[in-house]
Design an enzyme around this catalytic site. Sequence first.
Site, PDB file in Angstrom:
ATOM      1  N   HIS A  46     -13.132   5.182   5.325  1.00 27.58           N
ATOM      2  CA  HIS A  46     -12.190   4.119   4.989  1.00 27.58           C
ATOM      3  C   HIS A  46     -12.464   2.834   5.758  1.00 27.58           C
ATOM      4  CE1 HIS A  46      -8.388   2.505   3.437  1.00 27.58           C
ATOM      5  NE2 HIS A  46      -8.361   1.850   4.583  1.00 27.58           N
ATOM      6  N   THR A  92      -6.198  -5.309  -4.702  1.00 25.15           N
ATOM      7  CA  THR A  92      -5.011  -4.466  -4.918  1.00 25.15           C
ATOM      8  C   THR A  92      -5.162  -3.082  -4.295  1.00 25.15           C
ATOM      9  OG1 THR A  92      -5.879  -3.745  -7.065  1.00 25.15           O
ATOM     10  CG2 THR A  92      -4.391  -5.639  -7.070  1.00 25.15           C
ATOM     11  N   HIS A  97     -14.263  -1.999  -1.758  1.00 28.23           N
ATOM     12  CA  HIS A  97     -14.986  -1.635  -2.976  1.00 28.23           C
ATOM     13  C   HIS A  97     -15.740  -2.836  -3.500  1.00 28.23           C
ATOM     14  CE1 HIS A  97     -10.832  -2.776  -3.994  1.00 28.23           C
ATOM     15  NE2 HIS A  97     -11.305  -3.305  -5.104  1.00 28.23           N
TER      16      HIS A  97
HETATM   17  P1  AMP Z   1      -9.242  -5.015  -6.722  1.00 29.33           P
HETATM   18  O1  AMP Z   1      -8.280  -5.828  -7.518  1.00 29.33           O
HETATM   19  O2  AMP Z   1     -10.496  -5.722  -6.368  1.00 29.33           O
HETATM   20  O3  AMP Z   1      -8.572  -4.365  -5.521  1.00 29.33           O
HETATM   21  O4  AMP Z   1      -9.718  -3.861  -7.685  1.00 29.33           O
HETATM   22  C1  AMP Z   1      -9.130  -2.610  -7.768  1.00 29.33           C
HETATM   23  C2  AMP Z   1      -9.773  -1.933  -8.945  1.00 29.33           C
HETATM   24  O5  AMP Z   1      -9.541  -0.556  -8.831  1.00 29.33           O
HETATM   25  C3  AMP Z   1      -9.231  -2.383 -10.306  1.00 29.33           C
HETATM   26  O6  AMP Z   1     -10.316  -2.839 -11.108  1.00 29.33           O
HETATM   27  C4  AMP Z   1      -8.605  -1.109 -10.866  1.00 29.33           C
HETATM   28  O7  AMP Z   1      -8.767  -0.998 -12.256  1.00 29.33           O
HETATM   29  C5  AMP Z   1      -9.342  -0.024 -10.102  1.00 29.33           C
HETATM   30  N1  AMP Z   1      -8.619   1.227  -9.922  1.00 29.33           N
HETATM   31  C6  AMP Z   1      -7.368   1.400  -9.430  1.00 29.33           C
HETATM   32  N2  AMP Z   1      -7.054   2.706  -9.357  1.00 29.33           N
HETATM   33  C7  AMP Z   1      -8.155   3.370  -9.817  1.00 29.33           C
HETATM   34  C8  AMP Z   1      -8.479   4.748  -9.993  1.00 29.33           C
HETATM   35  N3  AMP Z   1      -7.591   5.708  -9.694  1.00 29.33           N
HETATM   36  N4  AMP Z   1      -9.689   5.074 -10.482  1.00 29.33           N
HETATM   37  C9  AMP Z   1     -10.586   4.109 -10.786  1.00 29.33           C
HETATM   38  N5  AMP Z   1     -10.351   2.800 -10.630  1.00 29.33           N
HETATM   39  C10 AMP Z   1      -9.161   2.436 -10.166  1.00 29.33           C
HETATM   40 ZN    ZN Z   2      -9.540   4.729   1.926  1.00 22.17          ZN
END
Ligand code: AMP
Ligand code: ZN
Length: 112
Positions: A46, A92, A97
């Site tokens: 993490h 979010t 990532h």
């Molecule tokens: P960010 O807005 O950069 O934090 O991107 C978060 C991304 O995570 C978004 O594109 C979501 O669609 C994706 N996301 C959230 N929950 C999941 C999940 N359980 N599995 C795969 N993608 C996810």
């Molecule tokens: Zn984590």
Amino acid sequence: MSDCIFCKLANHEIPTTVVYENDLACAFEDAEPQAPVHVLVVPKQHFENMTDEIPSEVLSAMAEAVREVARIKGLDEGFRLISNAGAVAGQTVMHLHWHILGGKNLGEGLIP
Ligand code: AMP
Ligand code: ZN
């Protein structure tokens, strides 16, 4: 135990569609794809985002995952790599990532 969703996905505590993984990083399909190819590369350990001090071996493993995802997904013509850091950027999920976006012409702007 961590209640971070990406920790659980990257370490197989919750099933997901894994595209590629190595010892330190995992690449899986984004749940709400914004392009024909939308894969997330995350470290198995993490970290919150790119403002954290991330060991070079973790960054290298993530970069290897990017190359492998591009090969597996056939992104020979190119792709976009994005990492949101902090709420202002729209982060979010507070586990580092990298978004790999591709499979169509994304245009020249930074914001799709
Ligand atoms: P960010 O807005 O950069 O934090 O991107 C978060 C991304 O995570 C978004 O594109 C979501 O669609 C994706 N996301 C959230 N929950 C999941 C999940 N359980 N599995 C795969 N993608 C996810
Ligand atoms: Zn984590």
